[in-house]
Design a protein around this motif. Structure first.
Motif, mmCIF file in Angstrom:
data_model
loop_
_atom_site.group_PDB
_atom_site.id
_atom_site.type_symbol
_atom_site.label_atom_id
_atom_site.label_comp_id
_atom_site.label_asym_id
_atom_site.label_seq_id
_atom_site.Cartn_x
_atom_site.Cartn_y
_atom_site.Cartn_z
ATOM 1 N N TRP A 333 0.262 -1.573 -0.042
ATOM 2 C CA TRP A 333 0.236 0.261 -0.238
ATOM 3 C C TRP A 333 0.864 1.968 0.214
ATOM 4 O O TRP A 333 1.925 0.874 0.792
ATOM 5 C CB TRP A 333 -1.086 -0.039 1.331
ATOM 6 C CG TRP A 333 -0.210 0.129 2.744
ATOM 7 C CD1 TRP A 333 -0.560 -0.918 3.396
ATOM 8 C CD2 TRP A 333 0.291 0.478 3.401
ATOM 9 N NE1 TRP A 333 -0.151 -0.920 4.546
ATOM 10 C CE2 TRP A 333 0.335 -0.112 4.908
ATOM 11 C CE3 TRP A 333 0.408 1.635 3.133
ATOM 12 C CZ2 TRP A 333 1.119 0.538 5.380
ATOM 13 C CZ3 TRP A 333 1.232 1.914 4.703
ATOM 14 C CH2 TRP A 333 2.102 1.791 5.723
ATOM 15 N N GLN A 352 -3.589 1.438 -7.619
ATOM 16 C CA GLN A 352 -3.871 -0.087 -7.224
ATOM 17 C C GLN A 352 -3.966 0.086 -5.061
ATOM 18 O O GLN A 352 -4.499 -0.427 -4.748
ATOM 19 C CB GLN A 352 -3.899 -0.365 -8.315
ATOM 20 C CG GLN A 352 -2.747 -1.553 -7.395
ATOM 21 C CD GLN A 352 -2.324 -2.404 -9.131
ATOM 22 O OE1 GLN A 352 -3.296 -3.331 -8.663
ATOM 23 N NE2 GLN A 352 -1.563 -2.681 -9.982
ATOM 24 N N PHE A 353 -2.914 0.849 -5.467
ATOM 25 C CA PHE A 353 -2.577 0.641 -4.081
ATOM 26 C C PHE A 353 -2.367 1.381 -2.932
ATOM 27 O O PHE A 353 -2.359 1.632 -2.108
ATOM 28 C CB PHE A 353 -0.530 -0.083 -4.175
ATOM 29 C CG PHE A 353 -0.500 -0.877 -5.331
ATOM 30 C CD1 PHE A 353 -0.868 -2.346 -4.555
ATOM 31 C CD2 PHE A 353 0.790 -0.604 -6.302
ATOM 32 C CE1 PHE A 353 -0.285 -2.833 -5.359
ATOM 33 C CE2 PHE A 353 0.862 -2.044 -6.955
ATOM 34 C CZ PHE A 353 0.604 -3.368 -6.544
ATOM 35 N N LEU A 355 -4.231 3.863 -0.628
ATOM 36 C CA LEU A 355 -5.036 3.943 0.473
ATOM 37 C C LEU A 355 -6.852 5.324 0.289
ATOM 38 O O LEU A 355 -6.159 6.263 -0.033
ATOM 39 C CB LEU A 355 -4.307 4.390 1.697
ATOM 40 C CG LEU A 355 -3.153 3.150 1.871
ATOM 41 C CD1 LEU A 355 -2.410 3.569 3.729
ATOM 42 C CD2 LEU A 355 -4.215 1.849 2.644
ATOM 43 N N THR A 423 -4.730 -3.297 4.736
ATOM 44 C CA THR A 423 -4.703 -3.941 3.997
ATOM 45 C C THR A 423 -5.387 -4.410 3.281
ATOM 46 O O THR A 423 -5.188 -4.234 1.900
ATOM 47 C CB THR A 423 -3.612 -4.805 4.904
ATOM 48 O OG1 THR A 423 -2.380 -4.189 5.005
ATOM 49 C CG2 THR A 423 -2.283 -5.232 3.448
ATOM 50 N N ASN A 425 -8.734 -4.159 2.238
ATOM 51 C CA ASN A 425 -9.810 -3.043 1.596
ATOM 52 C C ASN A 425 -8.574 -1.837 1.190
ATOM 53 O O ASN A 425 -9.771 -1.366 0.908
ATOM 54 C CB ASN A 425 -10.828 -3.064 2.344
ATOM 55 C CG ASN A 425 -11.151 -4.406 2.717
ATOM 56 O OD1 ASN A 425 -12.051 -4.983 2.090
ATOM 57 N ND2 ASN A 425 -11.616 -4.780 3.810
ATOM 58 N N LYS A 426 -7.568 -1.809 1.513
ATOM 59 C CA LYS A 426 -6.707 -0.727 0.943
ATOM 60 C C LYS A 426 -7.720 0.401 1.510
ATOM 61 O O LYS A 426 -7.357 1.856 0.587
ATOM 62 C CB LYS A 426 -6.814 -0.839 -0.472
ATOM 63 C CG LYS A 426 -5.699 -1.824 -0.761
ATOM 64 C CD LYS A 426 -4.038 -1.604 -0.827
ATOM 65 C CE LYS A 426 -3.291 -2.657 -1.975
ATOM 66 N NZ LYS A 426 -4.031 -3.702 -1.171
ATOM 67 N N THR A 427 -8.040 0.429 3.400
ATOM 68 C CA THR A 427 -8.461 2.247 3.298
ATOM 69 C C THR A 427 -7.613 2.042 5.160
ATOM 70 O O THR A 427 -6.727 1.521 5.379
ATOM 71 C CB THR A 427 -9.731 1.434 4.355
ATOM 72 O OG1 THR A 427 -10.241 0.455 5.633
ATOM 73 C CG2 THR A 427 -10.882 0.881 2.949
#
Length: 515
Positions: A333, A352-353, A355, A423, A425-427
């Protein structure tokens, strides 16, 4: 009769006073038997590098163990107390925590194999004044009952004319410097430049990288080199970090490369070999110029830490953001403004990484101005030119958000800030901060540090290069996590600074490592 009554009253008052004051008398060790110590010698600064340290060499007529106390100038809270559990009749007692320019009292209490108290012996030791390179320390706030125990270790930059060497020191809760190292004139550390600073190893010694000799050093409290690690083909900068397995993560330049501060290596602690290499030119985009137009120092990695939760590393790229990487140099991320991300050196779309920030209720923040960093959300701000990321026990990440160029206009405040990251859900969600309301008085656009003190649930925030009201200084601020109240605050004024830098980091730790 009148005088008898007066005398009787005085006697009664004295008896009551004595009872009140002697109800819990402090135990006093008996004097040492005259035949216990057969010889003794005390050496001030035996290594030549630690002026506030000494060694007491004793021979005793029977095997003993020793408790030591350096008597403090401010009562028991300023004493340095250390137990040495090893029994012996030939003893070398390491003494640290002396006062400068003072006739120190060092108290040794002796116990035999049965634990019987054999008595006490005092030693007196006069020290020299502090070197002029060290700072003036003002204690602004001190709740000494609530603050985390120990002393404050300062990775200090200040000087009085010579750029090198840097000189780490520790000061107590009353502002007295009780330990420091001075490598002036020594080899190979005569021009020590540890950059981020020194830290304590798991084994109790200290370690640091030196930018001038391009090596990692392990030292004891006397400053004596215990071990060192070289890394041919690379040049040290900023930070070395010990992993739980004892290996070292090191931020480096690669010799012969066209760019700098964009490689990380892992060194095996035992074999001293480089076992892994991360080339950020491959995993990131070295053409991204959102925060810098320098094509050489395009990422400026200023910190590295290990995340035990998923066996990854987290690096702080001052002019790119906070990035998590796998051991295979794959991006997990990216924490930072969403503006201008494109393809990595190995061809992956880095968007795409990124957050996705959430508000306090957990809902996604979709305002493009917030995502790209042009504006702040009431519940969320990005990290700007950050330093010193740390993975907290709860898995969150805390860091020093310097705030340089914040929102691309430069609001002058720095923060200690904690983020919760999902990580999978990349939030990302901001869950805690301190420092924004302090404004310019704790604003440090470069260097600086944050540590979470788990036992006390406190945060130690260290802006290291503050310019405020015409003054240049560094601070170490201990904050209660729950209330946001300041528990302890010290301000350090250096005789001269390297640029505006007074210090890079501060830590709270015991002078002696834990037994």
């Amino acid at each position: 009769m009148y005088f008898r009554r007066i005398t009787f009253i005085i006697v009664i008052v004295l008896i009551i006073w004595a009872c009140e004051n002697d109800s819990n008398p402090e135990p006093v060790a008996p004097p040492t038997p005259p035949n216990l110590i057969t010889s003794s010698t005390i050496f001030l600064n035996p290594s030549g590098f630690a002026p506030l340290s000494a060694e007491i060499v004793l021979e005793t007529s029977e095997a003993v163990r020793v408790n030591m106390r350096v008597v403090g100038q401010n009562g028991a809270a300023s004493d340095v107390v250390q137990e040495f559990p090893t029994l012996g009749s030939n003893l070398e007692i390491p003494v640290h925590g002396l006062y400068a320019d003072f006739n120190n009292t060092i108290e040794l209490t002796f116990f035999n194999t049965n634990g019987d108290n054999l008595g006490m012996e005092n030693f007196q030791l006069q020290t020299e004044p502090l070197i002029p390179e060290l700072p003036q320390i003002n204690i602004d706030t001190a709740d000494r009952d609530a603050m985390a125990p120990g002393m404050t270790l300062v990775s200090y930059f200040g000087h009085t004319g010579d750029f090198f060497p840097q000189r780490p020191f520790m000061f107590d809760a009353f502002g007295a410097i009780r330990w420091y190292l001075n490598y002036s004139g020594s080899n190979p550390l005569g021009n020590l430049f540890y950059d981020d600073g020194i830290e304590r190893l798991a084994n109790g010694n200290f370690y640091f990288g030196d930018r001038n000799s391009d090596a990692i050093y392990e030292i004891d409290l006397y400053g004596t080199i215990v071990n060192q690690w070289l890394f041919p083909g690379f040049l040290f900068h900023h930070e070395v970090s010990e992993k739980p397995n004892g290996n070292f993560l090191v931020t480096v330049d690669k010799e012969g490369a066209n760019t700098v501060e964009d490689y990380i290596i892992e060194i095996d602690r035992d074999t001293k070999q480089i076992i892994r290499e991360w080339n950020l030119n491959e995993s990131l985009d070295n053409k991204r110029t959102t925060f810098t137009d320098d094509p050489v120092d395009w990422v400026h990695v200023n910190a590295i830490t290990y995340d035990l939760n998923d066996d990854t590393i987290i690096l702080s790229g001052r002019t790119q953001g906070l990035i998590k990487l796998t051991n295979a140099n794959e991006v997990v991320w990216i924490m930072g403004s969403h503006k201008d991300w494109a393809l990595s050196g190995n061809g992956l779309d880095l968007n795409q990484f990124l957050l996705q920030p959430l508000d306090i209720s957990g809902a996604p923040i979709t305002d493009v101005a917030v995502l790209e960093g042009d504006e702040n959300h009431p519940d969320f701000e990005w990290n700007w030119y950050q330093h010193a990321p740390e993975v907290m026990p709860n898995g969150n990440v805390i860091l020093f958000d310097n705030g340089d160029n914040r929102n691309f206009v430069g609001n002058t405040y720095s923060r200690a800030v904690e983020y919760k990251i999902d990580t999978a859900n990349k939030t990302i969600q901001q869950v805690w901060e301190y420092g924004k309301n302090r404004g310019a008085e704790t604003y440090s656009r470069i260097v600086s540090d944050v540590d979470y003190l788990e036992t006390e649930d406190h945060v130690l925030m260290s802006p290291g290069a503050v310019l405020f009201n015409g003054l240049s200084f560094g601070k170490s601020i201990e904050v209660d996590y729950s209330s946001g109240d300041v528990i302890f605050e010290a301000t350090m004024f250096a005789p001269l600074t390297i640029g505006p830098i007074t210090l890079h980091r501060t830590e709270r730790l015991t002078l002696y490592p834990s037994n």
